[in-house]
Write a protein that holds these residues in place. Sequence first.
Motif, short mmCIF file in Angstrom:
data_model
loop_
_atom_site.label_atom_id
_atom_site.label_comp_id
_atom_site.label_asym_id
_atom_site.label_seq_id
_atom_site.Cartn_x
_atom_site.Cartn_y
_atom_site.Cartn_z
N ALA A 8 -0.78 0.00 10.53
CA ALA A 8 -1.57 -1.40 10.51
C ALA A 8 -2.80 -1.17 11.09
N GLU A 9 -2.85 -0.66 12.21
CA GLU A 9 -4.42 -0.63 13.00
C GLU A 9 -5.28 0.29 11.97
N GLN A 10 -4.68 1.37 11.76
CA GLN A 10 -5.62 2.21 10.68
C GLN A 10 -6.05 1.91 9.66
N HIS A 11 -5.21 1.10 8.72
CA HIS A 11 -5.22 0.85 7.45
C HIS A 11 -5.58 -0.58 6.90
N ILE A 12 -5.28 -1.46 7.90
CA ILE A 12 -5.58 -3.01 7.57
C ILE A 12 -6.75 -3.37 8.41
N ASN B 93 -11.18 -4.02 14.91
CA ASN B 93 -11.88 -4.15 13.73
C ASN B 93 -11.83 -5.96 13.46
N VAL B 94 -12.96 -6.62 13.05
CA VAL B 94 -12.77 -7.96 12.90
C VAL B 94 -13.56 -8.04 11.35
N GLU B 95 -12.93 -8.61 10.41
CA GLU B 95 -13.38 -8.91 9.01
C GLU B 95 -14.27 -10.07 9.08
N LYS C 72 0.84 -1.19 0.15
CA LYS C 72 -0.14 0.10 0.07
C LYS C 72 0.74 1.36 -0.01
N GLY C 73 2.10 1.00 0.13
CA GLY C 73 3.02 2.25 0.19
C GLY C 73 3.05 2.92 1.67
N LEU C 74 2.64 2.34 2.55
CA LEU C 74 2.69 3.02 3.89
C LEU C 74 3.60 2.47 4.60
N GLU C 75 4.24 3.36 5.62
CA GLU C 75 5.18 3.18 6.66
C GLU C 75 4.79 2.00 7.51
N VAL C 76 5.76 1.03 7.68
CA VAL C 76 5.50 -0.14 8.25
C VAL C 76 5.39 0.08 10.01
#
Length: 224
Positions: A75-79, A146-148, A66-70
């Motif tokens: 992770a919590e915000q975007h995944i 979040n849970v998918e 995603k081109g995001l800082e690891v």
Amino acid sequence: METHTQEEVSQWVSLITYYKFALDEMDTKLTILNEEFQHVHDHNPIEHLKSRVKSMESIQRKLERKGLEVTAEHAEQHIHDIAGVRVTCSFESDIYKLVNILCNQDDVHVQEVKDYIQHPKSNGYKSLHLIVQVPVFLSTEKKLMNVEIQIRTVAMDFWASLEHKIYYKFDKTVPKHLTDELKEAADLANYLDKKMEGIRTKMDKYKESAPLLDELFEHGENSE
């Protein structure tokens, strides 16, 4: 994969632990609902329940794509699929009953709904996807995680499993004749779901009318 400080690793471990707790919460909710259906309606809507938390390495690779800082924060915000539950139901109607009941619980906060059953993907994929937030109660705070949730019928799940194996085998470059056959198989799976749903509806109607027929039969015998 870049290296992390001890503090960063600790943040990652904590985050993944929180998602594990959220998954435990969701597993419990679904198990209770299934047992309640069995007790009240003499029917288990859930055939199988499978859950998993993505590994730290898998999450980090997704952030990189995603081109995001690891970072654990990103992770919590975007995944949103770090914690995932796959629910396999007997019938398509069970899926919507389960979703309706689950989403009306006051501690389940629906973030996103993708209905690939009413609107299948072009390749034939069908499933209902939810992103929900559930509370995790810790010793010092409450966190919403979040849970998918992916919910599908047995036929949909069988098709999706085969499709995944084929795309993995061909490294996502699948010959057209196989994609055509997969689409045909998706149509057959959909036909099977509709057919089984129809049989179930007829069976339910018969069960409703059977006591009345027995009563009329007994009344006729007694009047002779």
